[in-house]
Design a protein around this motif. Sequence first.
Motif, PDB file in Angstrom:
ATOM      1  N   SER A  56      46.968  34.216  48.910  1.00 38.84           N
ATOM      2  CA  SER A  56      46.723  33.257  50.002  1.00 38.84           C
ATOM      3  C   SER A  56      45.683  32.227  49.600  1.00 38.84           C
ATOM      4  N   GLU A  57      44.615  32.688  48.986  1.00 37.89           N
ATOM      5  CA  GLU A  57      43.548  31.777  48.552  1.00 37.89           C
ATOM      6  C   GLU A  57      44.073  30.795  47.512  1.00 37.89           C
ATOM      7  N   CYS A  58      44.858  31.287  46.571  1.00 40.39           N
ATOM      8  CA  CYS A  58      45.434  30.410  45.551  1.00 40.39           C
ATOM      9  C   CYS A  58      46.330  29.347  46.186  1.00 40.39           C
ATOM     10  N   CYS A  59      47.152  29.769  47.149  1.00 36.43           N
ATOM     11  CA  CYS A  59      48.055  28.824  47.815  1.00 36.43           C
ATOM     12  C   CYS A  59      47.284  27.766  48.583  1.00 36.43           C
ATOM     13  N   LYS A  60      46.202  28.161  49.239  1.00 32.38           N
ATOM     14  CA  LYS A  60      45.377  27.199  49.992  1.00 32.38           C
ATOM     15  C   LYS A  60      44.773  26.162  49.062  1.00 32.38           C
ATOM     16  N   ASN A  61      44.348  26.599  47.885  1.00 32.85           N
ATOM     17  CA  ASN A  61      43.677  25.708  46.944  1.00 32.85           C
ATOM     18  C   ASN A  61      44.631  24.886  46.087  1.00 32.85           C
ATOM     19  N   SER A  62      45.909  25.217  46.087  1.00 33.99           N
ATOM     20  CA  SER A  62      46.835  24.572  45.160  1.00 33.99           C
ATOM     21  C   SER A  62      47.773  23.567  45.810  1.00 33.99           C
ATOM     22  N   ASN A  63      47.861  23.544  47.114  1.00 30.97           N
ATOM     23  CA  ASN A  63      48.742  22.645  47.842  1.00 30.97           C
ATOM     24  C   ASN A  63      50.166  22.664  47.299  1.00 30.97           C
ATOM     25  N   LEU A  64      50.673  21.516  46.869  1.00 31.57           N
ATOM     26  CA  LEU A  64      52.052  21.410  46.419  1.00 31.57           C
ATOM     27  C   LEU A  64      52.309  22.095  45.075  1.00 31.57           C
ATOM     28  N   PHE A  65      51.272  22.355  44.316  1.00 33.35           N
ATOM     29  CA  PHE A  65      51.432  22.949  42.991  1.00 33.35           C
ATOM     30  C   PHE A  65      51.360  24.480  43.014  1.00 33.35           C
ATOM     31  N   MET A  66      51.373  25.059  44.212  1.00 33.90           N
ATOM     32  CA  MET A  66      51.200  26.517  44.311  1.00 33.90           C
ATOM     33  C   MET A  66      52.291  27.282  43.583  1.00 33.90           C
ATOM     34  N   VAL A  67      53.500  26.740  43.528  1.00 32.59           N
ATOM     35  CA  VAL A  67      54.598  27.442  42.845  1.00 32.59           C
ATOM     36  C   VAL A  67      54.237  27.672  41.379  1.00 32.59           C
ATOM     37  N   ILE A  68      53.602  26.704  40.771  1.00 30.97           N
ATOM     38  CA  ILE A  68      53.242  26.808  39.359  1.00 30.97           C
ATOM     39  C   ILE A  68      51.909  27.530  39.186  1.00 30.97           C
ATOM     40  N   LYS A  69      50.916  27.138  39.978  1.00 35.40           N
ATOM     41  CA  LYS A  69      49.565  27.662  39.793  1.00 35.40           C
ATOM     42  C   LYS A  69      49.379  29.111  40.247  1.00 35.40           C
ATOM     43  N   CYS A  70      50.177  29.572  41.150  1.00 39.34           N
ATOM     44  CA  CYS A  70      49.950  30.907  41.739  1.00 39.34           C
ATOM     45  C   CYS A  70      50.929  31.959  41.245  1.00 39.34           C
ATOM     46  N   ARG A  71      51.569  31.716  40.121  1.00 40.71           N
ATOM     47  CA  ARG A  71      52.534  32.683  39.591  1.00 40.71           C
ATOM     48  C   ARG A  71      51.894  34.037  39.322  1.00 40.71           C
ATOM     49  N   LYS A  72      50.702  34.014  38.754  1.00 41.37           N
ATOM     50  CA  LYS A  72      50.014  35.263  38.408  1.00 41.37           C
ATOM     51  C   LYS A  72      49.702  36.074  39.676  1.00 41.37           C
ATOM     52  N   GLN A  73      49.176  35.421  40.693  1.00 44.46           N
ATOM     53  CA  GLN A  73      48.836  36.097  41.948  1.00 44.46           C
ATOM     54  C   GLN A  73      50.099  36.582  42.669  1.00 44.46           C
ATOM     55  N   ASN A  74      51.158  35.775  42.613  1.00 43.81           N
ATOM     56  CA  ASN A  74      52.424  36.162  43.238  1.00 43.81           C
ATOM     57  C   ASN A  74      53.012  37.389  42.535  1.00 43.81           C
TER      58      ASN A  74
END
Length: 122
Positions: A56-74
């Motif tokens: 959740s924190e990663c998604c909040k901080n990544s906006n539109l790039f969450m698909v790429i930036k939050c792969r590890k957390q996902n």
Amino acid sequence: MRDKQSNSFRSFGGPHDLGDPEDKSLRKVEKEVLIPQIMRDRAKREKCIQEVEDFSECCKNSNLFMVIKCRKQNAALIDCLGVWYNDLKFKEECTLQYLEQRSEYRRTGISPNLKSKRISST
């Protein structure tokens, strides 16, 4: 009992004609949809707290790039949830929880969702 017009299963009996509160048999939809939903909700809320928080924190901080930036957390969240989905003891706990909720509903006629709304509004 089957309804002749729609050919669908209907529960009859019990104090509110919602089915026998003591019946422990499960329909296909209960086994494949309702109990797994309880498992998902409980795993997110009770077992994978840190993974849910990190994602959740990663998604909040990544906006539109969450698909790429939050792969590890996902991936960590999916792994954690997978452990609990495959835990037979946890599945049994969730099944018993569902059966208790269903029995209470059949005894009282009050949906567990409505009951929690009444408690929180008072």
